[in-house]
Design a protein around this motif. Structure first.
Motif, mmCIF file in Angstrom:
data_model
loop_
_atom_site.group_PDB
_atom_site.id
_atom_site.type_symbol
_atom_site.label_atom_id
_atom_site.label_comp_id
_atom_site.label_asym_id
_atom_site.label_seq_id
_atom_site.Cartn_x
_atom_site.Cartn_y
_atom_site.Cartn_z
ATOM 1 N N ARG A 1 -6.638 6.570 9.569
ATOM 2 C CA ARG A 1 -7.242 5.747 8.530
ATOM 3 C C ARG A 1 -6.351 4.563 8.148
ATOM 4 O O ARG A 1 -6.823 3.599 7.539
ATOM 5 C CB ARG A 1 -7.520 6.595 7.286
ATOM 6 C CG ARG A 1 -8.587 7.651 7.518
ATOM 7 C CD ARG A 1 -8.803 8.485 6.282
ATOM 8 N NE ARG A 1 -9.886 9.441 6.484
ATOM 9 C CZ ARG A 1 -10.256 10.325 5.572
ATOM 10 N NH1 ARG A 1 -9.623 10.383 4.409
ATOM 11 N NH2 ARG A 1 -11.246 11.155 5.823
ATOM 12 N N ILE A 2 -5.061 4.653 8.497
ATOM 13 C CA ILE A 2 -4.132 3.549 8.239
ATOM 14 C C ILE A 2 -3.852 2.779 9.525
ATOM 15 O O ILE A 2 -3.978 1.570 9.597
ATOM 16 C CB ILE A 2 -2.818 4.076 7.636
ATOM 17 C CG1 ILE A 2 -3.071 4.632 6.234
ATOM 18 C CG2 ILE A 2 -1.765 2.962 7.592
ATOM 19 C CD1 ILE A 2 -1.835 5.215 5.585
ATOM 20 N N GLY A 3 -3.454 3.506 10.562
ATOM 21 C CA GLY A 3 -3.110 2.869 11.838
ATOM 22 C C GLY A 3 -1.623 2.590 11.933
ATOM 23 O O GLY A 3 -1.027 2.018 11.026
ATOM 24 N N LEU B 1 -9.832 -0.989 10.837
ATOM 25 C CA LEU B 1 -10.025 0.290 10.178
ATOM 26 C C LEU B 1 -11.328 0.932 10.650
ATOM 27 O O LEU B 1 -12.362 0.270 10.756
ATOM 28 C CB LEU B 1 -10.046 0.102 8.655
ATOM 29 C CG LEU B 1 -8.735 -0.396 8.036
ATOM 30 C CD1 LEU B 1 -8.871 -0.502 6.521
ATOM 31 C CD2 LEU B 1 -7.576 0.528 8.400
ATOM 32 N N LEU B 2 -11.276 2.229 10.913
ATOM 33 C CA LEU B 2 -12.420 2.967 11.430
ATOM 34 C C LEU B 2 -13.059 3.798 10.327
ATOM 35 O O LEU B 2 -12.399 4.222 9.379
ATOM 36 C CB LEU B 2 -11.979 3.896 12.570
ATOM 37 C CG LEU B 2 -11.295 3.231 13.773
ATOM 38 C CD1 LEU B 2 -10.858 4.298 14.770
ATOM 39 C CD2 LEU B 2 -12.225 2.229 14.445
ATOM 40 N N SER B 3 -14.341 4.076 10.481
ATOM 41 C CA SER B 3 -15.035 4.941 9.533
ATOM 42 C C SER B 3 -14.695 6.396 9.836
ATOM 43 O O SER B 3 -14.204 6.740 10.921
ATOM 44 C CB SER B 3 -16.543 4.732 9.650
ATOM 45 O OG SER B 3 -17.017 5.236 10.900
ATOM 46 N N PHE C 1 0.737 -3.660 3.126
ATOM 47 C CA PHE C 1 1.293 -2.522 2.406
ATOM 48 C C PHE C 1 0.680 -1.224 2.926
ATOM 49 O O PHE C 1 1.350 -0.187 2.987
ATOM 50 C CB PHE C 1 1.031 -2.669 0.903
ATOM 51 C CG PHE C 1 1.581 -1.533 0.096
ATOM 52 C CD1 PHE C 1 2.950 -1.371 -0.077
ATOM 53 C CD2 PHE C 1 0.737 -0.614 -0.499
ATOM 54 C CE1 PHE C 1 3.463 -0.316 -0.813
ATOM 55 C CE2 PHE C 1 1.233 0.453 -1.241
ATOM 56 C CZ PHE C 1 2.605 0.593 -1.394
ATOM 57 N N LEU C 2 -0.581 -1.268 3.327
ATOM 58 C CA LEU C 2 -1.238 -0.100 3.906
ATOM 59 C C LEU C 2 -0.466 0.385 5.128
ATOM 60 O O LEU C 2 -0.117 1.568 5.234
ATOM 61 C CB LEU C 2 -2.673 -0.457 4.286
ATOM 62 C CG LEU C 2 -3.499 0.644 4.967
ATOM 63 C CD1 LEU C 2 -3.848 1.741 3.979
ATOM 64 C CD2 LEU C 2 -4.770 0.062 5.587
ATOM 65 N N SER D 1 4.870 5.131 8.189
ATOM 66 C CA SER D 1 6.079 5.891 8.499
ATOM 67 C C SER D 1 6.285 7.034 7.509
ATOM 68 O O SER D 1 6.731 8.128 7.883
ATOM 69 C CB SER D 1 7.298 4.963 8.495
ATOM 70 O OG SER D 1 8.477 5.676 8.797
ATOM 71 N N ILE D 2 5.943 6.802 6.250
ATOM 72 C CA ILE D 2 6.082 7.839 5.233
ATOM 73 C C ILE D 2 5.139 9.003 5.530
ATOM 74 O O ILE D 2 5.523 10.174 5.445
ATOM 75 C CB ILE D 2 5.812 7.259 3.829
ATOM 76 C CG1 ILE D 2 6.881 6.223 3.482
ATOM 77 C CG2 ILE D 2 5.754 8.356 2.771
ATOM 78 C CD1 ILE D 2 6.619 5.482 2.185
#
Length: 310
Positions: A55-57, A68-70, A146-147, A152-153
């Motif tokens: 959801r982030i990539g 971004l994918l559904s 920011f997304l 990495s987190i």
């Protein structure tokens, strides 16, 4: 320390696969074969489906942000990737049987403030900005959102969660994942006081310097709907002479002494080694019958001059 752990008992090691397409391609084969090799030597492979992180990539070394994918697209892609991986691993309930968890199972339930308070203090923005994968994006006109910066987190959180849920103490991946893997190792050390390990493999290039898995027609996909078993066989048959021995070691289960014999073949005989490579690699993915049929079709087409039936 990792050598000692592997000798002492069963080690569970994981590689993550984000669901950005409905199939993996040959560029993923090194990672799949590492999981297979781990299991062949008595350890447990974990193929983590990135239902949450997709959801982030992953921004690592990408020139621009992923589309971004559904949720429906991610679910469809995950199903396709599962089918790609399953032929290579043995799944079940024994200590060395593979598992395929989905990080959406824990990431989807995370509260933002909870994550910031628990995990945030253990990440230095200065250090994250120093990673090559981040710095290269910051130096380009296309900035880092920011997304994406949060990826990495979340990957680090995955490592800790897999350790706690499944005893996973080793994360593996391509060399572009080194920064993310080290961050996970550090998070586990800081929060759980435990030692875990990271292992990366170089991205594979051919003897001529081309990116592995790319052809004039595009990516060599692992699903038969995109690339037929015959086309897949042909891809391996067209391996450059200088890559035959290396690819036999990386992408087949053949004994090393047999590989040494095959790569020593000279002149036109090297083509026999390429056919062995093509058939063995195709059999792992599509099964022995499909591999044998592809080899037979190629033999009729190129040695008897018949029209190929692909």
């Amino acid at each position: 320390a990792l050598d000692a752990a592997l000798r002492a008992g069963v080690v569970s090691g994981y590689i993550g696969f984000d669901c950005t397409a409905d199939s993996l391609h040959v560029g993923h084969m090194v990672q799949i074969m590492i999981l297979r090799l781990l299991q062949r030597h008595g350890h447990r492979p974990v193929a983590l489906m990135g239902g949450g992180t997709t959801r982030i990539g992953d921004p690592s070394f990408r020139e621009e942000a992923r589309q971004l994918l559904s949720d429906a697209e991610i679910a469809r892609n995950m199903a396709g990737i599962r089918r790609n991986i399953e032929p290579f691993l043995r799944f079940g309930d024994s200590p060395t049987d593979a598992i395929m968890p989905n990080n959406a199972d824990w990431l989807d339930r995370l509260g933002y403030i909870e994550l910031l308070r628990e995990i945030g203090p253990h990440f230095s923005v200065n250090r994250m900005l120093s990673f090559d994968s981040v710095r290269t994006r910051l130096e380009r006109e296309q900035g880092l959102t920011f997304l994406e910066f949060n990826y990495s987190i979340l990957q680090s959180y995955d490592f800790r969660e897999l350790l706690r849920r499944h005893g996973v103490s080793l994360q593996m991946g391509g060399s572009d994942q080194w920064g993310n893997i080290v961050s996970g190792v550090e998070l586990v050390r800081r929060t759980d006081g435990r030692q875990v390990f990271g292992l990366t493999a170089p991205l594979i290039a051919t003897a001529s310097g081309a990116k592995m898995g790319k052809t004039a027609q595009g990516a060599v996909w692992l699903t038969a709907e995109r690339v037929s078993p015959y086309e897949y066989w042909q891809f391996w048959r067209n391996t450059e002479d200088g890559d035959v021995g290396r690819f036999l070691r990386l992408f087949t289960d053949l004994p090393l002494d047999e590989i040494a014999r095959l790569e020593a073949l000279g002149g036109a005989e090297i083509n026999a080694a390429k056919k062995v490579l093509a058939t063995a690699a195709t059999a792992l993915l599509h099964g022995g019958e499909a591999a044998a049929a592809a080899a037979e079709t190629a033999s009729r087409t190129f040695e008897a001059g018949e029209a190929a039936e692909t």
